[in-house]
Enzyme design. Structure first.
Site, PDB file in Angstrom:
ATOM      1  N   LYS A 141       1.104  -1.024   0.077  1.00  0.00           N
ATOM      2  CA  LYS A 141      -0.421   0.072  -0.081  1.00  0.00           C
ATOM      3  C   LYS A 141       0.331   1.132   0.157  1.00  0.00           C
ATOM      4  CE  LYS A 141      -0.699   0.516   5.038  1.00  0.00           C
ATOM      5  NZ  LYS A 141      -0.605   1.766   5.140  1.00  0.00           N
ATOM      6  N   THR A 142       2.389   1.407   0.746  1.00  0.00           N
ATOM      7  CA  THR A 142       2.941   2.648   0.574  1.00  0.00           C
ATOM      8  C   THR A 142       2.910   3.071  -0.672  1.00  0.00           C
ATOM      9  OG1 THR A 142       3.723   1.863   3.476  1.00  0.00           O
ATOM     10  CG2 THR A 142       5.147   3.046   2.333  1.00  0.00           C
ATOM     11  N   ASP A 156      -3.914   6.961   4.899  1.00  0.00           N
ATOM     12  CA  ASP A 156      -3.621   6.222   5.415  1.00  0.00           C
ATOM     13  C   ASP A 156      -4.087   5.613   6.632  1.00  0.00           C
ATOM     14  OD1 ASP A 156      -1.692   4.208   5.177  1.00  0.00           O
ATOM     15  OD2 ASP A 156       0.090   4.744   5.713  1.00  0.00           O
ATOM     16  N   GLU A 157      -4.264   4.190   7.090  1.00  0.00           N
ATOM     17  CA  GLU A 157      -4.709   3.304   8.278  1.00  0.00           C
ATOM     18  C   GLU A 157      -5.494   4.321   8.254  1.00  0.00           C
ATOM     19  OE1 GLU A 157      -2.579   1.437   8.815  1.00  0.00           O
ATOM     20  OE2 GLU A 157      -0.793   1.569   8.529  1.00  0.00           O
ATOM     21  N   GLN A 195      -7.365  -4.890  10.472  1.00  0.00           N
ATOM     22  CA  GLN A 195      -5.868  -4.259  11.197  1.00  0.00           C
ATOM     23  C   GLN A 195      -6.492  -3.708  11.831  1.00  0.00           C
ATOM     24  OE1 GLN A 195      -2.004  -4.735   9.202  1.00  0.00           O
ATOM     25  NE2 GLN A 195      -2.899  -4.793   7.249  1.00  0.00           N
ATOM     26  N   ARG A 247       3.331 -10.285  10.657  1.00  0.00           N
ATOM     27  CA  ARG A 247       4.324  -9.476  10.803  1.00  0.00           C
ATOM     28  C   ARG A 247       5.223 -11.016  10.260  1.00  0.00           C
ATOM     29  NH1 ARG A 247       2.348  -5.841   9.544  1.00  0.00           N
ATOM     30  NH2 ARG A 247       0.280  -5.975   9.647  1.00  0.00           N
TER      31      ARG A 247
END
Length: 752
Positions: free
Chosen positions: A33-34, A225-226, A256, A609
């Site tokens: 996504k970044t 974002d997020e 998340q 992770r």
């Protein structure tokens, strides 16, 4: 354009190219996504000619903003520096610096951190004559913070029967009045806390439509974002900003969403489609981070949640090893098994310690792991401990710097007025505060004419203090941040007091203050910092997080942190410890389905992770609140599809992949019923004789008998000399098979 588009998959490319109108990117774990956000912004600037000053990109950490800006700069050049990019708090602090006067605040308002806010709340509680044990500062602070995040002012709080009723039921009926006094005191001091930076931005937009209209037309493209971590206040702000142009792009993953305790509302992402009828939804479902086994294990866990957006996360990566489940008798043994596993994996696979992370639900779980790592001389670092800027001596100097800049800052005044000691006691300070309140003037006004209010011998030291602050304030007008800070550190007497303390602790505190001055000098010398003023530096410090400021001189260490701290990070090898009922899921999160589902999302975050290997562990007993308690394996272990898990009794013989597909699941479920009758046997440690001496293993062959100082006696089953490091697979009595690197293993050959 073609160059970076060629590196994207089809959904990623769609997300980068389609920039007009409302858009929601549902970004699964490890889906890049970044990169997508970076290229979307680069595309706007480079190919659509959008002015960077008209693009706002909001993140949740300074680290994420910095990384994104650097990536964009590589594509479009220095234009990236003109973006409105940063955390919610930093971006809207910048906006308020220009517009705060509309709300009656000075443009150089002070930003209170959590400690400043709590210090002021303690003072207010004391002044109101309330019992500090009943009105604990953490409880009061959290209550006020939650109200602000829900856009509830102190006026609305005091007239809300539900909130006031809850406070009365909890034997804290005065919280509403504390909130009122706190808000008024902050306003009087020209200060905002972290929550105010957003609360006041929303208030500004509601009460001053001309200001809102200006920014609605200035910001043509808004990216968040997020998004799953936004609270009600943050959502209202971005919705207002995007109301005219409608070019809003939110990126997030409902799976998340793990910050409800901070006010994050998962409904923002679940219900986003209801606010925008023409919303474009793009799903980024390909995981580039983890093995197929880890991705599928995570999918099988999150599938148990009912409240979620449908998606199918997949990967083209290798199958990978099964998830390894480690069981231990106690939390101490769990720590030993995890530490031993890390050491063994590192040696066998030529890894670095920095490839490993140990994740836990609560900070208190680190003790046993830390002790075991130290015993094995494994270096480690804890993320989330006391940060540099929270140390007392650092906060003392920062308070001097803040007060020199803003004499209305009450929290800083209280911290420095008698530091170093100058004969101004608590009773004198109380007289000053009372006088300011009674006469409706500022504390600084009282200080400048102290004699009539305090009398006695305190007036002289107060006059000296006032003259010193005035001198510092004048110097700020002509000096940069470093010159001013250095003069204040010396002129205040702080440096001398620390220098004269020759204890180990005193020297450490002195070095810390010197390091702060070094940091300010580094800030001033940074060519990218246009504003070299002390005010600019203090704003950056106030908004910094502990993770963003972590500077480790030796990066090759095992990382320890809570799962919440691990959000957004990735490691080759991940160990999730303490998977027991009432610990994970937490017993505090079992009162509703929504709470349990958030705990499951937290477990999902922990699993995702991992890049290459995932290890899960639990203990059958653990000390809790001073007592040894029997534990049951976490229900979340049942959520993992049995195809992806294998059971391990580390250093007691490794089970291969389960002989039938239901073995692991049967084991986990069955252990809950038979925990008392089937305890794990603790392996007996082997003690090598005093005359033990390792042999030259250059002639080691299959079938030879050997002795190891830790594993005891064994037989060489297989030799591997194909690589640069010779290995031997050895079957040790009572331990099982071990593959050892002969360049490190200490073996005594018993026969030829």
């Amino acid at each position: 354009m073609a160059d970076y588009l060629d590196s994207l998959n089809a959904p990623q490319r769609e997300a980068v190219i389609n920039t007009e109108g409302p858009c929601m990117l549902i970004a699964g774990a490890g889906s890049g996504k970044t990169r997508v956000l970076t290229y979307r912004i680069a595309n706007l600037i480079q190919n659509k000619g959008v002015d960077p000053f008209s693009i706002m990109a909001l993140t949740f950490t300074n680290k994420a903003a910095k990384e994104m800006r650097e990536r964009i700069e590589k594509v479009v050049g220095h234009d990236a520096r003109n973006l409105w990019m940063g955390t919610f708090h930093s971006v809207f602090a910048r906006l308020l610096r220009s517009e705060a006067h509309h709300l009656g605040y000075p443009n150089n308002f002070t930003i209170y951190d959590t400690d400043d806010s709590k210090s002021l709340l303690r003072s207010i509680t004391k002044e109101m004559g309330l019992d500090e044990t009943q009105y604990k500062v953490n409880t009061v602070y959290s209550r006020i913070s939650a109200a602000k995040n829900r856009l509830i002012s102190w006026q609305e709080y005091l007239t809300n029967p539900i909130l006031m009723g809850d406070d009365a039921a909890n034997m804290r009926p005065e919280i509403g009045n504390i909130y009122k006094n706190y808000a008024l005191r902050c306003f009087k001091s020209g200060a905002m806390d972290f929550d105010d930076l957003l609360f006041n931005t929303d208030k500004l937009f509601k009460e001053h439509l001309e200001v809102l209209n200006k920014y609605q037309h200035r910001i043509n493209y808004l990216l968040v974002d997020e998004f799953q971590d936004t609270n009600l206040c943050q959502y209202y702000i971005i919705r207002k900003l995007a109301a005219v142009k409608q070019n809003i792009c939110v990126v997030g993953d409902d799976a998340q969403s793990i910050y409800a305790f901070r006010g994050a509302d998962i409904r923002n992402i679940l219900n986003f489609e209801k606010d925008y009828a023409d919303l474009r939804i793009i799903k980024l479902e390909q995981n580039y981070r983890s093995t197929k086994t880890i991705v599928e294990a995570a999918n099988s866990v999150i599938a148990k949640n009912k409240a979620q957006l449908p998606k199918n996360v997949w990967t083209a990566n290798v199958e990978g090893s099964p998830v390894e489940l480690i069981k231990a008798v106690s939390d101490n043994e769990e720590g030993k098994l995890v530490a031993s596993s890390i050491f063994e994996e590192k040696m066998q696979h030529h890894l670095k310690f920095s490839d490993f992370v140990i994740l836990y639900r609560t900070n208190s779980q680190s003790r046993a792991v830390e002790e075991s790592l130290r015993r094995m001389n494994i270096k480690y670092k804890i993320i989330g401990g006391l940060s540099f800027y929270q140390r007392k001596e650092i906060k003392d100097l920062l308070a001097y710097l803040r007060y020199s800049l803003n004499q209305q800052d009450e929290a800083s005044f209280r911290r420095i007025i008698n530091l170093p000691k100058r004969g101004i006691g608590d009773s004198t300070i109380d007289k000053i505060v009372v006088a300011a309140n009674d006469h409706a003037i500022s504390i600084w006004d009282v200080l400048q004419n102290a004699a009539p209010f305090v009398g006695g011998r305190a007036a002289g030291p107060i006059d000296d203090f006032v003259n010193m602050i005035k001198r510092f304030s004048i110097e700020l007008q002509t000096k940069d941040a470093y010159e001013a800070s250095h003069d204040i550190a010396k002129g205040s007497g702080l440096l001398r007091e620390l220098y004269e303390d020759k204890t180990v602790e005193g020297l450490s505190r002195y070095e810390n203050v010197q390091e702060l001055l070094n940091a300010i000098k580094e800030y001033v010398d940074d060519p990218e910092k246009e504003d070299k003023s002390l005010a600019a530096f203090l704003q950056e410090v106030s908004l910094a997080s502990s993770v963003d400021n972590d500077k480790d001189n030796d990066p090759d260490k095992v990382t320890l942190m809570t799962i919440h701290m691990a959000k957004g990070l990735e490691f080759k090898y991940v160990y999730i410890v303490g998977l027991e009922e009432d610990l994970f899921p937490s017993q505090m999160m079992l009162s509703s389905r929504s709470e349990l589902e958030e705990e499951r999302r937290l477990f999902y975050v922990a699993i995702t992770r991992a890049e290459s290997r995932l290890f899960l562990s639990y203990a059958l007993s653990r000390y809790r609140f001073g007592r040894l308690k029997n534990c049951e394996p976490s229900r979340f272990l049942d959520d993992i599809d049995s195809r992806y898990i294998k059971v391990s009794t580390r250093f007691g013989g490794m089970d291969s992949v389960a002989p039938n597909p239901n073995f692991a699941k049967t084991f986990v479920s069955g252990i809950k019923k038979t925990i008392a009758s089937q305890p794990v046997a603790k392996p007996t440690a082997y003690r090598a004789p005093a005359d033990f001496a390792p042999s030259d293993t250059s002639s080691l062959k299959e079938g030879m008998k050997v002795e190891h100082p830790k594993f005891g006696f064994g037989t060489v089953l297989q030799m591997d000399v194909s690589g640069t490091d010779r290995k031997a697979k050895i079957s040790f009595t009572g331990i099982g098979e071990k593959t050892l690197l002969l360049s490190f293993a200490k073996l005594r050959i018993l026969d030829n």
